[in-house]
Design an enzyme around this catalytic site. Structure first.
Site, PDB file in Angstrom:
ATOM      1  N   ASP A 103     -22.224  58.596 -41.884  1.00 11.87           N
ATOM      2  CA  ASP A 103     -23.091  58.504 -43.064  1.00 11.87           C
ATOM      3  C   ASP A 103     -24.547  58.274 -42.674  1.00 11.87           C
ATOM      4  O   ASP A 103     -25.430  59.026 -43.080  1.00 11.87           O
ATOM      5  CB  ASP A 103     -22.594  57.422 -44.037  1.00 11.87           C
ATOM      6  CG  ASP A 103     -22.439  56.036 -43.410  1.00 11.87           C
ATOM      7  OD1 ASP A 103     -22.633  55.881 -42.176  1.00 11.87           O
ATOM      8  OD2 ASP A 103     -22.115  55.089 -44.164  1.00 11.87           O
ATOM      9  N   ASP A 106     -28.961  54.315 -38.054  1.00 12.90           N
ATOM     10  CA  ASP A 106     -30.018  53.327 -38.276  1.00 12.90           C
ATOM     11  C   ASP A 106     -30.595  52.956 -36.903  1.00 12.90           C
ATOM     12  O   ASP A 106     -31.381  53.697 -36.339  1.00 12.90           O
ATOM     13  CB  ASP A 106     -29.406  52.152 -39.030  1.00 12.90           C
ATOM     14  CG  ASP A 106     -30.432  51.147 -39.506  1.00 12.90           C
ATOM     15  OD1 ASP A 106     -31.622  51.485 -39.565  1.00 12.90           O
ATOM     16  OD2 ASP A 106     -30.045  50.006 -39.820  1.00 12.90           O
ATOM     17  N   LYS A 134     -32.251  57.354 -40.335  1.00 10.95           N
ATOM     18  CA  LYS A 134     -33.402  56.437 -40.400  1.00 10.95           C
ATOM     19  C   LYS A 134     -34.050  56.413 -39.013  1.00 10.95           C
ATOM     20  O   LYS A 134     -34.033  55.396 -38.310  1.00 10.95           O
ATOM     21  CB  LYS A 134     -32.928  55.033 -40.794  1.00 10.95           C
ATOM     22  CG  LYS A 134     -32.264  54.928 -42.160  1.00 10.95           C
ATOM     23  CD  LYS A 134     -31.939  53.466 -42.413  1.00 10.95           C
ATOM     24  CE  LYS A 134     -31.277  53.233 -43.737  1.00 10.95           C
ATOM     25  NZ  LYS A 134     -30.909  51.802 -43.923  1.00 10.95           N
ATOM     26  N   PHE A 155     -32.716  50.636 -47.920  1.00 12.12           N
ATOM     27  CA  PHE A 155     -31.261  50.570 -47.819  1.00 12.12           C
ATOM     28  C   PHE A 155     -30.683  51.425 -48.928  1.00 12.12           C
ATOM     29  O   PHE A 155     -31.166  51.384 -50.054  1.00 12.12           O
ATOM     30  CB  PHE A 155     -30.783  49.115 -47.945  1.00 12.12           C
ATOM     31  CG  PHE A 155     -29.427  48.892 -47.356  1.00 12.12           C
ATOM     32  CD1 PHE A 155     -29.283  48.634 -46.000  1.00 12.12           C
ATOM     33  CD2 PHE A 155     -28.294  48.950 -48.149  1.00 12.12           C
ATOM     34  CE1 PHE A 155     -28.025  48.447 -45.445  1.00 12.12           C
ATOM     35  CE2 PHE A 155     -27.034  48.758 -47.599  1.00 12.12           C
ATOM     36  CZ  PHE A 155     -26.897  48.505 -46.247  1.00 12.12           C
ATOM     37  N   ASP A 162     -22.143  51.817 -48.977  1.00 10.30           N
ATOM     38  CA  ASP A 162     -21.981  50.574 -49.728  1.00 10.30           C
ATOM     39  C   ASP A 162     -23.057  49.547 -49.411  1.00 10.30           C
ATOM     40  O   ASP A 162     -23.756  49.617 -48.399  1.00 10.30           O
ATOM     41  CB  ASP A 162     -20.633  49.941 -49.387  1.00 10.30           C
ATOM     42  CG  ASP A 162     -20.643  49.297 -47.993  1.00 10.30           C
ATOM     43  OD1 ASP A 162     -21.023  49.990 -47.034  1.00 10.30           O
ATOM     44  OD2 ASP A 162     -20.303  48.110 -47.884  1.00 10.30           O
TER      45      ASP A 162
HETATM   46  P1  IMP Z   1     -26.682  51.329 -36.656  1.00 10.11           P
HETATM   47  O1  IMP Z   1     -25.621  50.952 -35.684  1.00 10.11           O
HETATM   48  O2  IMP Z   1     -27.799  50.333 -36.703  1.00 10.11           O
HETATM   49  O3  IMP Z   1     -27.208  52.736 -36.435  1.00 10.11           O
HETATM   50  O4  IMP Z   1     -26.040  51.237 -38.092  1.00 10.11           O
HETATM   51  C1  IMP Z   1     -25.385  52.304 -38.674  1.00 10.11           C
HETATM   52  C2  IMP Z   1     -24.388  51.800 -39.688  1.00 10.11           C
HETATM   53  O5  IMP Z   1     -24.969  50.759 -40.490  1.00 10.11           O
HETATM   54  C3  IMP Z   1     -24.008  52.910 -40.647  1.00 10.11           C
HETATM   55  O6  IMP Z   1     -22.842  53.555 -40.228  1.00 10.11           O
HETATM   56  C4  IMP Z   1     -23.770  52.172 -41.942  1.00 10.11           C
HETATM   57  O7  IMP Z   1     -22.443  51.726 -41.978  1.00 10.11           O
HETATM   58  C5  IMP Z   1     -24.654  50.970 -41.856  1.00 10.11           C
HETATM   59  N1  IMP Z   1     -25.908  51.199 -42.579  1.00 10.11           N
HETATM   60  C6  IMP Z   1     -27.147  51.291 -42.051  1.00 10.11           C
HETATM   61  N2  IMP Z   1     -28.069  51.497 -43.008  1.00 10.11           N
HETATM   62  C7  IMP Z   1     -27.368  51.545 -44.174  1.00 10.11           C
HETATM   63  C8  IMP Z   1     -27.758  51.770 -45.540  1.00 10.11           C
HETATM   64  O8  IMP Z   1     -28.930  51.977 -45.890  1.00 10.11           O
HETATM   65  N3  IMP Z   1     -26.747  51.760 -46.459  1.00 10.11           N
HETATM   66  C9  IMP Z   1     -25.447  51.561 -46.145  1.00 10.11           C
HETATM   67  N4  IMP Z   1     -25.044  51.354 -44.872  1.00 10.11           N
HETATM   68  C10 IMP Z   1     -25.997  51.350 -43.893  1.00 10.11           C
HETATM   69 MG    MG Z   2     -20.929  53.095 -41.082  1.00  5.33          MG
END
Ligand code: IMP
Ligand code: MG
Length: 192
Positions: A103, A106, A134, A155, A162
């Site tokens: 999805d 980040d 992002k 977010f 969610d």
């Molecule tokens: P990362 O490991 O920091 O890249 O985080 C990625 C995960 O964080 C995604 O798979 C989502 O589950 C969650 N996440 C990050 N940003 C959002 C958001 O804006 N809405 C919902 N879930 C998010």
């Molecule tokens: Mg996720």
């Protein structure tokens, strides 16, 4: 700002029409790159399920489907250690063309660990498709192959995504005001 029933303020970001158009474009780009059958599509639970379902329906060719999960890791990428990766035990990966469908990218930590876990099974190839990137928040370099939308900040919820297990079933994507004291230092919870 929360309303009296505990709901957060939602602002429409991408309508279902915009999403479907972009998903159709992504599916075409992927199908062009993998014209034959046999691609192993790996969905990341739980947030990618709705996106993945629409993406699959937009494909013409047969694919194989499996799921992985990446455990949540609290409100800050730095504070609570590495998320654990769980790969469906019967997922064919060795020698296969694999496409991860996620999805949101980040910081990139989850995807970096997931790619390492899948690469350890020696796939023939590995590519990444994310609905929302992002990019500006990246702390761990990730090479994306198919990106739905780029988002500079905020977010988002809906379309499978969610906030504290809420809003996944909304058919559109909304930005949510989570800058309240309950959701961590920067209003950026990693909840699924
Ligand atoms: P990362 O490991 O920091 O890249 O985080 C990625 C995960 O964080 C995604 O798979 C989502 O589950 C969650 N996440 C990050 N940003 C959002 C958001 O804006 N809405 C919902 N879930 C998010
Ligand atoms: Mg996720």
């Amino acid at each position: 700002m929360n309303s009296s029933d505990g709901s957060q303020q939602l602002t429409l970001l991408y309508s279902r029409t915009q999403i479907q158009q972009r998903v159709t474009e992504l599916a075409k780009a992927i199908a062009d790159d993998y014209p034959g059958p046999g691609l192993v599509v790996v969905g990341v639970l739980n947030g990618a399920v709705v996106f993945l379902a629409d993406l699959l329906r937009a494909f013409r060719q047969d694919v194989r489907l499996g799921f992985v999960s990446v455990s949540s890791y609290g409100t800050s990428a730095e504070s609570s250690g590495a998320p654990a990766i769980q790969i469906q035990s019967d997922l064919p990966l060795v020698g296969e063309d694999v496409l991860i469908v996620e999805d949101i990218l980040d910081t990139g930590l989850s995807m970096t660990l997931l790619c390492q876990a899948i690469q350890a099974r020696s796939p023939a190839s590995l590519r990444i498709c994310v609905l929302i990137d992002k990019r500006q928040r990246r702390l761990h370099a990730v090479k994306t192959d198919y990106v739905g939308f780029e988002l500079s900040s905020g977010f988002v919820v809906g379309y499978g995504m969610d906030y504290a297990e809420r809003y996944r079933s909304l058919p559109d994507i909304f930005s949510i005001d989570v800058t309240d004291p309950e959701c961590g230092n920067d209003g950026d919870p990693k909840l699924g």
